[in-house]
Design an enzyme around this catalytic site. Structure first.
Site: not given
Ligand code: NAD
Ligand code: LMR
Length: 440
Positions: A270, A297
């Protein structure tokens, strides 16, 4: 001077810059960074396509090739090349260590085999090593000078991967382990265990749709970690990370060996994506950009804190929304592009290798290692939360709370909005292990 075995794989070329993946140059005793700046004296050609591709800087990697390029023949380059590591998941110190680890023992003329002086000392295990992430991750970890042994485990097909990888002349020894009966041996004495085992998404699926299969896989593997290398750092990649990390924690607790400082959900991808997209949008040099990504996530639980971007950048409200949504949906972007053939593997391997490298540097005593990760946390009311953490020899040394202060209104609302979903995923993971324990 000829460079007989400089292995440069050109990934993309553009007007006066060429993106390269560099593995190793025996002659100038450097390399093994995944992204390196090269100054080319002369005589390297990347063929007729070299100037035909569009100008772009996807990773901020430069190949300064103002000089004429000639005689490039696939993987070989000739004549003077000076190399300077610029941007990589490896730190400058690590790249330097890799160079030194390849130092020749003796400078005997006509000697073709060079003695290696590896500085490596850590053992890394990858569980799910024959998979889409496992294979490129194993390759990147094989390039680390800090690794003395690389243990590759899978339920199938890992022998070939290990045989292939073992031919790379980097210091670590590669060992393969297939099936449950070899798992314990794979894990004994290991310092870092990385777990990308499990099934990936197909278009139309959420990460949570993977729960039923991957929860069991992670539970079984972490039980073996608890029994065989309870002191190791554990990096969980298998989705849904928001639940598989609480599953791992619960398993370790039941085994009496839970150390919250050493259990990590890998959310580095990310950050890697946020850095890339922000650099592209704002036309920044990629190596400079750092965006903390907090939460979890999956979908809206992935929250990039664009207001905390370094270097300081200003965004319009529209840019913030567009970038945030793109970062949150980047996994789906890849799943859809792969159209049924899996999810992110190469960028994930890169991100996971960076997290392994950071962990090894921390284990090695580097006092300046920070990464975002999904860990047990008291920064919010949620028991697990991704934030920047300081890594040290014993794992998480500190959670960086300052990123959560002074959030913009958009970020604060997004943080409030993600909490119920993240809480549900955490509780689902914990309940899964507790239910299994009761029925056992
Ligand atoms: P893949 O199917 O290509 O590879 C998975 C591997 O795991 C296979 O080789 C398989 O044999 C192995 N495996 C299955 N069960 C196992 C077991 N019990 N023990 C050991 N190995 C086992 O999948 P992939 O693309 O490598 O993705 C793996 C996982 O990583 C997926 O769950 C995916 O969603 C996740 N992922 C996470 C992130 C992240 O940012 N955390 C990013 C990308 C993918
Ligand atoms: C990703 O972010 O790429 C991974 O979590 C894989 C996925 O399913 O999106």
């Amino acid at each position: 001077m000829l460079l007989p075995s400089l292995s440069c794989l050109p990934l993309e070329t553009f007007q006066d810059e060429v993106l390269v993946l560099v593995f190793f140059c025996e002659e100038c005793e450097m390399a093994a960074t995944s992204a390196t700046t090269f100054s080319v004296g002369s005589a390297i050609s990347f063929g007729p396509k070299a100037s035909q591709l569009p100008h772009s800087k996807p990773f901020g990697v430069r190949f300064n090739s103002k000089n004429s390029l000639a005689n490039f023949s696939g993987l070989k380059a000739a004549t003077f090349v000076s190399c300077e590591s610029e941007t990589s998941f490896m730190s400058k110190e690590t790249a330097q260590a890799l160079r030194s680890s390849f130092a020749r023992k003796a400078q005997k003329p006509n000697q073709t085999q060079y003695g290696l002086q590896p500085q490596a000392s850590f053992k890394v295990a990858i569980l799910g090593a024959a998979g889409g992430i496992g294979q490129p991750l194993a390759l990147l970890v094989k390039m680390s000078p800090l690794v003395s042994a690389l243990h590759l485990y899978d339920i199938a097909n890992v022998k070939g991967v290990a045989a292939d990888l073992s031919h790379c002349n980097t210091p670590s020894q590669v060992l393969d382990y297939t099936g449950a009966s070899e798992l314990a041996n794979c894990l004994k004495g290991v310092n870092v265990v990385v777990i990308p085992a499990g099934v990936p998404r197909k278009p139309g699926m959420t990460r949570d749709d993977l729960f039923n299969i991957n929860a069991n896989i992670v539970k079984t593997l972490v039980e073996a970690v608890a029994d065989n290398c309870p002191d190791a750092f554990i990096h969980i990649i298998s989705n849904p990370v928001n639940s598989t990390v609480p599953i791992a924690a619960e398993v370790l607790k039941q085994k009496g060996v839970y150390d919250p400082k050493k259990l990590f959900g890998v959310t580095t991808l990310d950050v890697v994506r946020a850095n890339t997209f922000v650099a592209q949008k704002k036309n920044l040099k990629l190596i400079d950009v750092d965006v903390p990504v907090i939460g979890g996530h999956a979908g809206i639980t992935i929250l990039p804190l664009l207001s905390k971007t370094k270097p300081s950048v200003s965004f319009t409200d529209e840019e913030v929304k567009e970038l945030t949504v793109r970062i949150q949906n980047a996994g789906t972007e890849v799943v859809e592009a792969k159209a049924g053939a899996g999810s992110a593997t190469l960028s994930m391997a890169y991100a996971a290798a960076r997290f392994v490298e950071s962990s090894l540097r921390a284990l090695d005593g580097d006092g300046d290692v920070y990464e975002c990760a999904y860990v047990e946390s008291n920064l919010t009311e949620l028991p697990f939360f991704a934030s920047r953490v300081k890594l040290g020899r014993k794992g998480v040394e500190a959670l960086i709370s300052s990123d959560l202060q002074g959030l913009t209104e958009y970020e604060q609302k997004a943080l409030d909005a993600l909490k119920p979903e993240l809480k549900g995923s955490i509780e689902k993971g914990i309940a899964f292990v507790q239910k299994e324990a009761v029925s056992a």
